[in-house]
Motif scaffolding. Structure first.
Motif: not given
Lengths: 125, 415
Positions: A20-28, A56-63, A65-73
């Motif tokens: 429902a959101n534009e990536p990147p997604i955060t835990a927040n 394998g549904f998400l990939r993650t990057e660290k920008i 301090k914050e970890r971000t997530y992107y959808p793969l599916v």
């Protein structure tokens, strides 16, 4: 990505937020839009997000301090995967289900459809 | 247990014959009787399958006799002489002893049947649960004012008070209704003109109003009970077709030809769209059914309700139950003096005889007129040793029938 598996409810809910959101997604974002309602702790959201990375549904990057997530599916692909069975079950065999379906017989070809439309129109006169 | 199985099998066979005859006469009946009538005639057949026991009367043309094999013998004697069990408690004991001793073919059959029925129910519950769960996960409740007011108007018009939510369910393929307790309508799309949506909603509301899901539940129950019978699956298919066709007829009651054509177009749209996403394999079964459905949508002739058909079916069911009466126990009454009747009597489980001899004497059997013979006695002498105890018990047993007991020398006892 390896073989897709059906997601448990909690992880599916997180994917709904991700989709429902534009990536990147955060835990927040997950907490704000879903986790708080469920009374989760931030750690819960992070654990679930990491599990989705494993699946394998998400990939993650660290920008920074914050970890971000992107959808793969994407949502449509997963929908197709999860409900593909039902399409078969509920079309070819729907006479043995507790639902009423407006059309539930075997598939029709384009030729059949055209023939039926002709039949329908021929009776009007 | 074996009576139950026999009743079930007879029910399955007779109802199958009836169902096949009914299906075979469809071309004849469809010209004269309404879809609704023919749909509800199936309900009679379904109820007949669910309730395998019918009133039975004497004078059955064909009586099915349960083979009286040794393990049930004592039960037969008990029934035969119609003794009240309080004065003859040993008969009761003997029955219990017997049933625990041996496993008959009937018991195996019963277990197989029960496991099949339970597997059928479990399979369909899981399937339904998974579908309902996917619906919950993937569908969105429609809150569009226009759609809701359309539904509201239809409900008022049809006198439906209950809240029936509509969900957008993209994988549904066809508009459908789900939920026996909490009904909901699922639509694959609401991107439709109002007039088309109106007919689709009306179609689903007719299903609701007629309690078609409850009907389907009964059909499922009958299928679970008769899971071994292929005819029941054919019936499922036929009922399903009639369910939709009679629903169409109800939606189109008093409608003119233009409306009918319009509605027929919607049904064809639905059929067409339902396979855009489906992975279908079978391309032939649907065409004829759809052709008939379209023709019946266009058919404006008045048809009879089918009360006569219902009566014929009910009469046939009763006649069939008279034809095949289960006569598991009743033939061995004392009044029946057919000399061929033999009742096996298990001497091993008769407490009255336990003192009579100790080793492995096999069976006594009774024939009518009263005669007890000893099959495979260890030796006459051994038997003779305690014959008095036996005779005493037997005499007590038969004295109500004023029979005289006497013995002869060749190892059989004459009464």
């Amino acid at each position: 990505m390896e073989k897709m598996k059906k997601l448990p409810d909690a992880e599916f809910d997180i994917m709904e937020v991700v989709w429902a959101n534009e990536p990147p997604i955060t835990a927040n974002i997950v907490m704000k839009q879903h986790g708080n309602n469920e009374g989760w702790k931030v750690q819960t959201a992070i654990t679930l997000l990491l599990r989705l990375v494993e699946r394998g549904f998400l990939r993650t990057e660290k920008i920074g301090k914050e970890r971000t997530y992107y959808p793969l599916v994407n949502r449509e692909d997963y929908l197709k995967f999860e409900t593909g069975n039902f399409l078969n079950q509920f079309h070819n065999n729907s006479f043995l289900n507790l639902v009423t379906t407006m059309y539930n017989n075997d598939a029709l070809t384009d030729e059949d459809i055209n023939g039926l439309r002709k039949l329908l129109n021929s009776r009007g006169e | 247990m074996q009576n139950f199985l026999i009743a079930l099998l007879i029910c399955s066979v007779t109802m199958s014959v009836l169902a096949l005859l009914y299906m075979a006469s469809t071309p004849f009946l469809s010209k004269r009787y309404s879809e609704k009538g023919r749909y509800y005639v199936w309900l009679i057949i379904i109820l007949g399958l669910i309730i395998p026991f019918r009133p039975q009367w004497d004078g059955a043309l064909v009586s099915v006799e349960v083979p009286a094999n040794a393990p049930v013998s004592v039960m037969l004697i008990g029934e035969t002489l119609d003794l009240d069990t309080q004065s003859q408690p040993f008969i009761e004991n003997a029955i219990i002893a017997d049933t625990t001793l041996s496993i008959s073919l009937w018991q195996i059959g019963f277990v197989v049947w029960l496991m099949g029925a339970m597997a059928f129910i479990a399979l369909h519950c899981i399937k339904h649960y998974r579908f309902a769960k996917a619906v919950r996960r993937w569908s969105i409740e429609i809150t569009d004012e226009q759609v809701l007011s359309l539904l509201g108007n239809l409900k008022t018009e049809m006198g439906i008070m209950r809240r029936i939510p509509i969900y957008l369910c993209t994988f549904a393929g066809s508009p459908m209704m789900i939920g026996l307790i909490k009904p909901k309508i699922l639509l694959p799309t609401i991107d439709l003109p109002q007039d088309k949506l109106l007919f689709i909603l009306k179609h689903e509301l007719v299903h609701y109003k007629r309690r078609d899901l409850l009907y389907k539940c009964l059909v499922m129950a009958a299928t679970a009970l008769h899971w071994f019978n292929p005819v029941v699956y054919m019936m499922n298919r036929a009922i399903n077709v009639l369910c939709e066709a009679s629903c169409d007829a109800e939606v189109l009651r008093d409608a003119n030809m233009n409306t009918r054509q319009f509605y027929g177009g919607i049904i064809i749209d639905v059929a067409q769209n339902s396979f855009k996403t489906a992975l279908s394999t079978n391309f032939y079964g649907g065409r004829n059914i759809m052709k008939k459905r379209i023709l019946s949508i266009m058919d404006m002739s008045k048809k009879k309700a089918g009360i006569l058909v219902a009566c014929v079916i009910m009469f046939s069911m009763l006649a069939a139950s008279g034809l095949f009466a289960v006569q598991a126990q009743s033939n061995h009454s004392p009044a029946n003096t057919n000399s061929d009747e033999r009742i096996y009597y298990n001497a091993n489980t008769d407490p009255a005889l336990l003192g009579a001899w100790s080793s492995d004497a096999e069976y006594l059997w009774l024939t009518w007129p009263m005669q007890i013979q000893i099959q495979n006695p260890p030796s006459f002498a051994e038997f003779n040793g305690n014959i008095d105890a036996f005779l005493e018990a037997r005499q007590l047993y038969f004295s109500r029938y004023d029979l005289l007991i006497s013995s002869n020398s060749n190892g059989s006892l004459n009464f």
